[in-house]
Design a protein around this motif. Structure first.
Motif, PDB file in Angstrom:
ATOM      1  N   ARG A   8      46.274  40.500  40.155  1.00 27.12           N
ATOM      2  CA  ARG A   8      44.948  41.066  39.956  1.00 27.12           C
ATOM      3  C   ARG A   8      44.139  40.176  39.023  1.00 27.12           C
ATOM      4  O   ARG A   8      44.635  39.753  37.969  1.00 27.12           O
ATOM      5  CB  ARG A   8      45.101  42.457  39.350  1.00 27.12           C
ATOM      6  CG  ARG A   8      43.794  43.020  38.835  1.00 27.12           C
ATOM      7  CD  ARG A   8      43.911  44.471  38.525  1.00 27.12           C
ATOM      8  NE  ARG A   8      44.461  44.710  37.197  1.00 27.12           N
ATOM      9  CZ  ARG A   8      44.732  45.920  36.739  1.00 27.12           C
ATOM     10  NH1 ARG A   8      44.559  46.970  37.511  1.00 27.12           N
ATOM     11  NH2 ARG A   8      45.204  46.089  35.531  1.00 27.12           N
ATOM     12  N   LEU A  60      51.388  44.551  41.983  1.00 28.54           N
ATOM     13  CA  LEU A  60      50.312  44.477  40.984  1.00 28.54           C
ATOM     14  C   LEU A  60      50.814  43.676  39.805  1.00 28.54           C
ATOM     15  O   LEU A  60      51.741  44.097  39.110  1.00 28.54           O
ATOM     16  CB  LEU A  60      49.919  45.891  40.505  1.00 28.54           C
ATOM     17  CG  LEU A  60      49.019  45.945  39.258  1.00 28.54           C
ATOM     18  CD1 LEU A  60      47.671  45.288  39.514  1.00 28.54           C
ATOM     19  CD2 LEU A  60      48.810  47.394  38.806  1.00 28.54           C
ATOM     20  N   THR A  77      45.532  54.368  41.925  1.00 29.69           N
ATOM     21  CA  THR A  77      45.335  55.821  41.847  1.00 29.69           C
ATOM     22  C   THR A  77      45.043  56.310  40.426  1.00 29.69           C
ATOM     23  O   THR A  77      44.500  57.395  40.269  1.00 29.69           O
ATOM     24  CB  THR A  77      46.573  56.563  42.387  1.00 29.69           C
ATOM     25  OG1 THR A  77      47.731  56.002  41.751  1.00 29.69           O
ATOM     26  CG2 THR A  77      46.683  56.431  43.892  1.00 29.69           C
ATOM     27  N   ASN A  78      45.393  55.515  39.416  1.00 37.12           N
ATOM     28  CA  ASN A  78      45.101  55.962  38.040  1.00 37.12           C
ATOM     29  C   ASN A  78      43.591  56.056  37.839  1.00 37.12           C
ATOM     30  O   ASN A  78      43.061  57.082  37.418  1.00 37.12           O
ATOM     31  CB  ASN A  78      45.679  54.995  37.000  1.00 37.12           C
ATOM     32  CG  ASN A  78      47.143  54.696  37.234  1.00 37.12           C
ATOM     33  OD1 ASN A  78      47.830  55.497  37.840  1.00 37.12           O
ATOM     34  ND2 ASN A  78      47.617  53.551  36.776  1.00 37.12           N
ATOM     35  N   ARG A  89      40.936  59.093  31.528  1.00 37.85           N
ATOM     36  CA  ARG A  89      42.394  59.115  31.668  1.00 37.85           C
ATOM     37  C   ARG A  89      43.128  58.966  30.339  1.00 37.85           C
ATOM     38  O   ARG A  89      44.337  59.168  30.267  1.00 37.85           O
ATOM     39  CB  ARG A  89      42.855  58.034  32.660  1.00 37.85           C
ATOM     40  CG  ARG A  89      42.626  56.628  32.193  1.00 37.85           C
ATOM     41  CD  ARG A  89      42.833  55.628  33.322  1.00 37.85           C
ATOM     42  NE  ARG A  89      44.095  54.922  33.203  1.00 37.85           N
ATOM     43  CZ  ARG A  89      44.359  53.782  33.837  1.00 37.85           C
ATOM     44  NH1 ARG A  89      43.473  53.251  34.671  1.00 37.85           N
ATOM     45  NH2 ARG A  89      45.500  53.186  33.682  1.00 37.85           N
TER      46      ARG A  89
HETATM   47  C1  PEP Z   1      45.064  51.963  38.521  1.00 38.64           C
HETATM   48  O1  PEP Z   1      43.958  52.176  38.031  1.00 38.64           O
HETATM   49  O2  PEP Z   1      45.674  52.791  39.231  1.00 38.64           O
HETATM   50  C2  PEP Z   1      45.749  50.682  38.263  1.00 38.64           C
HETATM   51  C3  PEP Z   1      46.853  50.378  38.905  1.00 38.64           C
HETATM   52  O3  PEP Z   1      45.204  49.858  37.328  1.00 38.64           O
HETATM   53  P1  PEP Z   1      45.366  50.099  35.729  1.00 38.64           P
HETATM   54  O4  PEP Z   1      46.320  51.237  35.529  1.00 38.64           O
HETATM   55  O5  PEP Z   1      45.834  48.818  35.177  1.00 38.64           O
HETATM   56  O6  PEP Z   1      43.954  50.438  35.361  1.00 38.64           O
END
Ligand code: PEP
Ligand code: MG
Length: 551
Positions: A322, A284, A433-434, A445
């Motif tokens: 990305r 990523l 996964t976040n 989050r």
């Molecule tokens: C995610 O959402 O898990 C991710 C890898 O992207 P970011 O943390 O940059 O939103």
């Protein structure tokens, strides 16, 4: 043995006596200005310049992510709008300290009201104000205490300047009362590999000298641990040290199944360190971090230069880039709608790019051109994709502009539920996964009050991963993981058991994950995954995975 809960950063564990950070300077009083205004202005100027210089110097000493953060703070100290406001307050009769305090406080409130990434910068501004006031008072700036023995540092929050220069031989771990997973303390602690737990609401109850165990993987601080708890911590600390010194080999399970271990990066400058830690490529690359402060869309040429720098660090290796993930906590003024009530549910990621298709086309053009110039194996993916129709849209444009391998991130539950159709179009899927956790559990989050929902061990999240893994296997296509979950060693094994073919993480986590993978065969990983899927809660899923294969 009181247990205090917070948000763990990384996987570290440490134990030692508490040392508390000195309290911040008191609020300046409102006594009227007792010196000529030009003299007060002069003193403020000198203090601002000295603080900016000090922050810049600390940045140069620290390097890397810390340098960028400290340089941003140095700029804050010299912001002309803020300085004008200080002068105005002095002209109205405020004393110099009070004028600085009020001017910075007013600006801090504006940032805090913006929330998200900007909101968390408010704390940085408060730290700059404290440093300036300390200079005006001729007292030392508040900061990390000096000690001749190692300690666990407990603070309300840490200023970037403090985190950047922590003496890693002395500071065993950090515990802060404030801050979320994206606060600067968390970002810098993660990058430096410091064991840390942020957002520990009861951190003020930890008194100086108390021995604590700081278990970041569990997000728990144990005060006055029992002998058994201390022994368990010592065993885990030794295991981590052993894992860190093991040879850097490709990621593999005990039966030899190759699970490539990749790096999450946000800046080409961090590539060399990732390679040194054994990253087998990039899973990523967050392009939006290159352009967070840009007022207008970056040119094709500027982007191409940055991508060439990244790709050149990984000849012959896979690099997943990305497309810009603007919106929510990462606003880009040239892509994001300004006034959304719920930006995490708004026009972010691919939705924002589709609304500004020329920005997407420019980025893909720059990536294809960088790919043609270099030897890496470039894969490109879109963030925040909802279904097969959006997948088809992105993959079609990517191919049209010369991207050879195009895929999507699985961050929205609807995409996972449509996984079979998604693979008709996408060359691969990478699971974020976040966001997948935030959207599956419907919990912001960035919001401390619902942080306990942000747990990718939740079986609902694991079931979506399983669905994606099965669809990827049916289609014969790669299913990566690039959220923080991949950096949790035990969860990483479960994710492989659910069908993940690669794992991508912050480079500091690679050694722990590499060591854990080697303890389990693919069959055992699948048994652990099955047990976790059948559990009712995140905690039960973890316990079930542990029980399914005891090593
Ligand atoms: C995610 O959402 O898990 C991710 C890898 O992207 P970011 O943390 O940059 O939103
Ligand atoms: Mg995401």
């Amino acid at each position: 043995m009181p247990e205090l809960l917070g948000t763990g950063v990384g996987r570290g564990i440490a134990s030692g006596p508490v040392l508390r950070m000195a309290d911040p300077l008191g609020e300046p009083d409102r006594t009227p200005l007792a010196e000529p205004a030009p003299a007060a202005n002069e003193r403020v100027h000198a203090a601002l310049a000295a603080v900016a210089e000090d922050l810049t110097k600390r940045g140069q000493l620290a390097g890397g992510d810390a340098q960028a953060v400290l340089e941003a703070q140095a700029l804050m100290a010299q912001d002309p709008t803020l300085l004008d406001d200080v002068h105005k307050r002095i002209a109205d009769g405020s004393n110099a300290e009070r004028a600085v305090y009020d001017a910075f406080g007013a600006f801090q409130e504006i940032l805090a009201a913006m929330g998200g990434y900007m909101g968390e910068r408010a704390a940085d501004l408060g730290d700059v104000a404290q440093r300036i006031i300390a200079k005006l008072r001729n007292v030392p700036a508040p900061g990390v205490p000096e000690s001749d023995h190692p300690f666990v540092l407990v603070a309300h929050d840490l200023a970037p300047a403090d985190t950047a220069l922590l003496d890693l031989d002395k500071v065993l771990a950090l515990v802060t009362r404030d801050g979320g997973p994206t606060s600067h303390t968390a970002i810098l602690a993660r990058a430096k590999g410091i064991t840390a737990i942020v957002g520990v609401a009861e951190a003020d109850t930890l008194s100086e000298g108390t021995v604590v165990v700081v278990d970041a993987a569990a997000g728990v601080v144990i005060a006055d641990p029992t002998e058994a708890q201390l022994a368990d911590a010592s065993r885990r600390i030794a295991e981590r040290a052993a894992a860190a010194s093991e040879p850097v080999t490709p990621g593999a399970l005990a039966d030899g199944t190759h699970v490539p271990l990749l790096a999450n990066l946000g800046n080409p400058a961090d590539a060399a360190e990732a390679v040194a830690l054994g990253a087998e490529g990039v899973g990523l690359f967050r392009t939006e971090f290159l352009f967070l402060d840009a007022p207008t869309a970056p040119t094709v040429e500027a982007q191409q230069r940055a991508y060439v720098q990244l790709l050149e660090a990984f000849p012959g290796k896979k690099v997943v880039v990305r497309a810009l993930d603007a919106g929510a906590d990462k606003p880009l003024s040239f892509l994001t709608d300004k006034h959304e009530e719920n930006p995490a549910l708004g026009r972010r990621g691919l939705r924002a790019l589709r609304n500004h298709e020329s920005v997407l086309r420019d980025q893909l053009t720059a990536l294809a051109a960088a790919d043609a110039e270099t030897e890496a194996d470039l894969w490109v993916m879109a963030p925040m994709v909802a279904d097969a129709e959006e997948t088809e849209y992105f993959v079609r444009i990517a191919r049209e502009l010369g991207i050879r391998t195009a895929g999507v991130m699985a961050e929205v539950p609807s995409l996972a539920l449509m996984a079979d159709q998604v693979f008709h179009h996408a060359d691969f899927v990478s699971i974020g996964t976040n966001d997948l956790t935030q959207y599956t559990l419907a919990a912001d989050r960035l919001l401390g009050t619902v942080a306990h929902y942000q747990n990718p061990w939740h079986p609902a999240v694991l079931r979506l991963v399983a669905q994606l893994g099965a669809a990827g296997a049916d289609a014969g296509k790669a299913v990566g993981i690039c959220g923080e979950a991949a950096a949790d060693p035990l969860l990483a094994v479960v994710l492989v058991g659910l069908g993940a073919t690669t794992l991508s993480m912050t480079p500091a986590a690679l050694a722990d994950v590499r060591a854990e993978l080697r303890r389990h065969t693919l069959d055992q990983a699948r048994d652990m995954a099955r047990a976790a899927l059948a559990a009712p809660t995140a905690a039960a899923a973890k316990a079930a995975a542990l029980a399914a294969h005891v090593v």
